[in-house]
Design an enzyme around this catalytic site. Structure first.
Site, PDB file in Angstrom:
ATOM      1  N   VAL A 172      29.505 -61.099  41.001  1.00 46.24           N
ATOM      2  CA  VAL A 172      30.082 -60.808  39.221  1.00 46.24           C
ATOM      3  C   VAL A 172      29.180 -61.789  38.420  1.00 46.24           C
ATOM      4  O   VAL A 172      29.071 -62.721  38.430  1.00 46.24           O
ATOM      5  CB  VAL A 172      31.694 -61.383  39.349  1.00 46.24           C
ATOM      6  CG1 VAL A 172      32.207 -61.575  38.066  1.00 46.24           C
ATOM      7  CG2 VAL A 172      32.641 -60.426  40.128  1.00 46.24           C
ATOM      8  N   GLY A 221      26.191 -65.116  53.562  1.00 43.12           N
ATOM      9  CA  GLY A 221      26.548 -66.679  53.525  1.00 43.12           C
ATOM     10  C   GLY A 221      25.427 -67.329  54.219  1.00 43.12           C
ATOM     11  O   GLY A 221      24.969 -67.261  55.325  1.00 43.12           O
ATOM     12  N   ASP A 222      25.107 -68.339  53.291  1.00 47.51           N
ATOM     13  CA  ASP A 222      23.928 -69.418  53.591  1.00 47.51           C
ATOM     14  C   ASP A 222      22.624 -68.663  54.166  1.00 47.51           C
ATOM     15  O   ASP A 222      21.887 -69.520  54.816  1.00 47.51           O
ATOM     16  CB  ASP A 222      24.667 -70.419  54.911  1.00 47.51           C
ATOM     17  CG  ASP A 222      25.880 -71.272  54.408  1.00 47.51           C
ATOM     18  OD1 ASP A 222      26.146 -71.028  53.402  1.00 47.51           O
ATOM     19  OD2 ASP A 222      26.506 -71.833  55.219  1.00 47.51           O
ATOM     20  N   PRO A 225      26.575 -58.814  46.137  1.00 47.83           N
ATOM     21  CA  PRO A 225      27.235 -58.564  44.917  1.00 47.83           C
ATOM     22  C   PRO A 225      27.706 -59.744  44.079  1.00 47.83           C
ATOM     23  O   PRO A 225      27.916 -60.694  44.972  1.00 47.83           O
ATOM     24  CB  PRO A 225      28.651 -57.751  45.342  1.00 47.83           C
ATOM     25  CG  PRO A 225      28.701 -58.259  46.753  1.00 47.83           C
ATOM     26  CD  PRO A 225      27.321 -58.450  47.429  1.00 47.83           C
ATOM     27  N   ALA A 271      23.210 -64.632  48.207  1.00 49.99           N
ATOM     28  CA  ALA A 271      23.555 -64.698  46.759  1.00 49.99           C
ATOM     29  C   ALA A 271      22.977 -65.795  46.045  1.00 49.99           C
ATOM     30  O   ALA A 271      22.346 -65.562  45.521  1.00 49.99           O
ATOM     31  CB  ALA A 271      25.259 -64.538  46.776  1.00 49.99           C
ATOM     32  N   ARG A 272      23.524 -66.925  46.299  1.00 47.75           N
ATOM     33  CA  ARG A 272      23.037 -68.120  45.684  1.00 47.75           C
ATOM     34  C   ARG A 272      21.846 -68.218  45.752  1.00 47.75           C
ATOM     35  O   ARG A 272      21.186 -68.985  44.617  1.00 47.75           O
ATOM     36  CB  ARG A 272      23.825 -69.316  46.204  1.00 47.75           C
ATOM     37  CG  ARG A 272      25.304 -69.314  45.660  1.00 47.75           C
ATOM     38  CD  ARG A 272      26.409 -70.371  46.412  1.00 47.75           C
ATOM     39  NE  ARG A 272      26.331 -70.082  47.747  1.00 47.75           N
ATOM     40  CZ  ARG A 272      26.858 -71.127  48.476  1.00 47.75           C
ATOM     41  NH1 ARG A 272      27.229 -72.248  48.081  1.00 47.75           N
ATOM     42  NH2 ARG A 272      26.820 -70.860  49.848  1.00 47.75           N
ATOM     43  N   GLN A 279      29.616 -51.854  44.100  1.00 48.21           N
ATOM     44  CA  GLN A 279      30.938 -52.501  44.820  1.00 48.21           C
ATOM     45  C   GLN A 279      32.075 -52.459  44.095  1.00 48.21           C
ATOM     46  O   GLN A 279      31.937 -52.679  42.778  1.00 48.21           O
ATOM     47  CB  GLN A 279      30.495 -53.854  45.266  1.00 48.21           C
ATOM     48  CG  GLN A 279      31.688 -54.386  46.106  1.00 48.21           C
ATOM     49  CD  GLN A 279      31.850 -55.978  46.414  1.00 48.21           C
ATOM     50  OE1 GLN A 279      31.758 -56.648  45.121  1.00 48.21           O
ATOM     51  NE2 GLN A 279      31.673 -56.389  47.668  1.00 48.21           N
ATOM     52  N   CYS A 324      36.653 -61.079  48.188  1.00 47.55           N
ATOM     53  CA  CYS A 324      36.983 -62.110  46.834  1.00 47.55           C
ATOM     54  C   CYS A 324      38.103 -62.968  47.149  1.00 47.55           C
ATOM     55  O   CYS A 324      39.421 -62.254  47.173  1.00 47.55           O
ATOM     56  CB  CYS A 324      36.897 -61.344  45.499  1.00 47.55           C
ATOM     57  SG  CYS A 324      37.276 -62.074  44.080  1.00 47.55           S
TER      58      CYS A 324
HETATM   59  C1  LIG Z   1      28.409 -65.992  41.050  1.00 47.20           C
HETATM   60  C2  LIG Z   1      28.969 -65.477  42.200  1.00 47.20           C
HETATM   61  C3  LIG Z   1      29.556 -64.048  42.273  1.00 47.20           C
HETATM   62  C4  LIG Z   1      30.164 -63.263  43.287  1.00 47.20           C
HETATM   63  N1  LIG Z   1      30.706 -62.035  43.133  1.00 47.20           N
HETATM   64  C5  LIG Z   1      30.829 -61.425  44.154  1.00 47.20           C
HETATM   65  C6  LIG Z   1      31.174 -59.962  43.966  1.00 47.20           C
HETATM   66  O1  LIG Z   1      31.532 -59.490  43.053  1.00 47.20           O
HETATM   67  N2  LIG Z   1      31.779 -59.281  45.219  1.00 47.20           N
HETATM   68  C7  LIG Z   1      31.637 -59.962  46.409  1.00 47.20           C
HETATM   69  O2  LIG Z   1      31.943 -59.226  47.289  1.00 47.20           O
HETATM   70  N3  LIG Z   1      31.117 -61.102  46.560  1.00 47.20           N
HETATM   71  C8  LIG Z   1      30.957 -61.806  45.437  1.00 47.20           C
HETATM   72  N4  LIG Z   1      30.368 -63.319  45.690  1.00 47.20           N
HETATM   73  C9  LIG Z   1      30.238 -63.570  47.034  1.00 47.20           C
HETATM   74  C10 LIG Z   1      28.833 -63.347  47.544  1.00 47.20           C
HETATM   75  O3  LIG Z   1      28.642 -62.106  47.528  1.00 47.20           O
HETATM   76  C11 LIG Z   1      28.502 -64.018  48.948  1.00 47.20           C
HETATM   77  O4  LIG Z   1      29.338 -63.538  49.886  1.00 47.20           O
HETATM   78  C12 LIG Z   1      28.778 -65.683  48.920  1.00 47.20           C
HETATM   79  O5  LIG Z   1      28.325 -66.195  47.735  1.00 47.20           O
HETATM   80  C13 LIG Z   1      28.184 -66.255  50.165  1.00 47.20           C
HETATM   81  O6  LIG Z   1      26.885 -65.904  50.053  1.00 47.20           O
HETATM   82  P1  LIG Z   1      25.556 -67.201  49.632  1.00 47.20           P
HETATM   83  O7  LIG Z   1      26.009 -68.248  50.662  1.00 47.20           O
HETATM   84  O8  LIG Z   1      24.205 -66.342  50.023  1.00 47.20           O
HETATM   85  O9  LIG Z   1      26.033 -67.620  48.427  1.00 47.20           O
HETATM   86  C14 LIG Z   1      29.876 -63.940  44.516  1.00 47.20           C
HETATM   87  C15 LIG Z   1      29.276 -64.972  44.868  1.00 47.20           C
HETATM   88  C16 LIG Z   1      29.016 -65.929  43.753  1.00 47.20           C
HETATM   89  C17 LIG Z   1      28.107 -67.143  43.768  1.00 47.20           C
END
Ligand SMILES: Cc1cc2nc3c(=O)[nH]c(=O)nc-3n(C[C@H](O)[C@H](O)[C@H](O)COP(=O)(O)O)c2cc1C
Length: 378
Positions: free
Chosen positions: A33, A238-239, A31, A288-289, A87, A116
């Site tokens: 935002v 995460g990562d 997810p 995510a990223r 979500q 969050c």
């Molecule tokens: C731009 C952005 C928006 C996010 N929005 C949400 C969200 O709406 N709900 C949520 O549970 N986590 C949200 N996250 C957290 C991610 O889902 C994820 O748990 C976190 O970025 C770690 O993952 P990554 O290392 O792959 O980025 C968001 C992260 C980013 C970068």
């Protein structure tokens, strides 16, 4: 939403099963935002993502406001409709249950955000603040499951795996500094083994105050997966930056896709040259990223390929996004990614030109005139 025909939707636990039978991780899109909207979800789905999350939607607004419903949740009735988890941000059982009831006909499951860290969310006891309210979280998922059952949905987890009306209820968490609190939290939210309250759990192994630049806590992940991984399917968020450079080993990593790389393979990162933790009880990955930068991550591309950008733009044409968001997506996809391969589709100057475009026509003209025409002559 009310006029839609019934959709044939697969139970998400079936997707977990398929991935397990293929001896690989379930691949999911986090997810996000603003960003994990329909056109982006369709793009990652075209490149091997099994299950996609919507951005967090505030249940209270969603329940009360038709415009919030129309703007926050979009699905496709005739294009590719990725299996989708909606979500919610919520802190009242009836609000989560009501919002879930509204989206159940159009989504494969619902998820509660307990991760969050933003101050506005936490001050309203939403997101990561819920990590201090384990009984409330349990009550919210129990109430939601009961409401969905009353509505006629199959919420008996594995028993409803082949039921076209089967729907899931899941939770996404962060960890506490004191991991015993996380263990207590999960134990409460999970409930009895014979009839657990949630279909699966997503763990983001950072605390509410850990910056995203700090690597995930692998020790916490190891402990939580070995404690709970045989009682409930677990996803790691995460990562997850590159499938061939994850900072741990797992039996499910033996069948990762063959990598398509646009340059010579990168040298091992610090993470891959250290002794790796072994995480046997993990069912899937959530990115995510790295998916923002490279929607083809799970299809075995270690950097974003042009066809993924083209797929995204054609999805945007059918399922529009605000122009500023399109620009942001393009600058992410055309810049260096999160994994070891740092090649980029556009130079920094070209990305600045993308950000300088005033509308979609200018943007497509810029790509046509400067980038895609060069590719055609290669
Ligand atoms: C731009 C952005 C928006 C996010 N929005 C949400 C969200 O709406 N709900 C949520 O549970 N986590 C949200 N996250 C957290 C991610 O889902 C994820 O748990 C976190 O970025 C770690 O993952 P990554 O290392 O792959 O980025 C968001 C992260 C980013 C970068």
């Amino acid at each position: 939403m009310a006029e839609m025909p019934d959709l044939e939707l697969i139970h998400p636990l079936k997707l977990f099963d398929i991935a397990k039978n293929e001896k690989r991780f379930l691949y999911t899109c986090a997810p996000m935002v603003r960003y994990s909207k329909l056109a982006f979800r369709q793009t990652v789905y075209a490149y091997g993502t099994d299950l996609c999350w919507t951005p967090m939607i505030l249940a209270k607004e969603f329940n009360r406001n038709r415009f919030a419903r129309d703007s926050d949740f979009t699905i496709s009735t005739n294009g590719p409709q990725p299996p989708t988890i909606v979500q919610f941000g919520a802190n009242v059982p009836q609000e989560l249950a009501r919002a879930s009831s509204l989206v159940a006909p159009f989504s494969n499951g619902v998820d509660l955000n307990c991760g969050c860290p933003q101050s506005w969310a936490c001050s309203d006891t939403l997101g990561a603040a819920l990590m201090e309210k384990r009984e409330l979280v349990r009550d919210m998922v129990v109430e939601t499951r009961e409401q969905l059952r009353r509505d006629g949905w199959g919420v008996d987890k594995e028993k409803d795996i082949d039921n076209p009306k089967g729907r899931s209820v899941s939770v996404k968490i962060r960890v506490h500094k004191d991991l015993r609190k996380t263990i207590d939290f999960i134990t409460t939210v999970l409930g009895p083994d014979q009839d657990r309250h949630i279909d699966w759990l997503t763990i983001h192994p950072r605390t509410r105050s850990t910056p995203s630049s700090t690597p995930i806590n692998l020790e916490a992940l190891e402990i939580l997966t070995s404690t709970f991984g045989d009682r409930v399917p677990l996803l790691l968020s995460g990562d997850v930056f590159a499938l061939n450079a994850l900072p741990f080993t797992s039996p499910l990593l033996t069948t990762t896709p063959t990598f398509t790389t646009s340059s010579t393979p990168p040298p091992p990162t610090a993470a891959t040259s250290n002794p790796l933790s072994h995480i046997p009880n993990l069912a899937g990955l959530m990115s995510a990223r790295a998916l923002l930068a490279n929607p083809a991550l799970y299809a075995g591309h270690d950097a974003c390929p042009w066809p993924a950008v083209e797929t995204f733009l054609s999805n945007v044409a059918r399922c529009p996004l605000p122009f500023k968001l399109v620009q942001h997506h393009l600058s992410e996809m055309c810049g260096p990614g999160m994994g070891p391969n740092k090649s980029a589709l556009l130079t920094k100057q070209q990305r600045a030109r993308v950000m300088g475009c005033g509308n979609m026509v200018d943007l497509v003209d810029f790509l046509d005139g400067n980038v895609w025409s060069d590719r055609a002559t290669l």
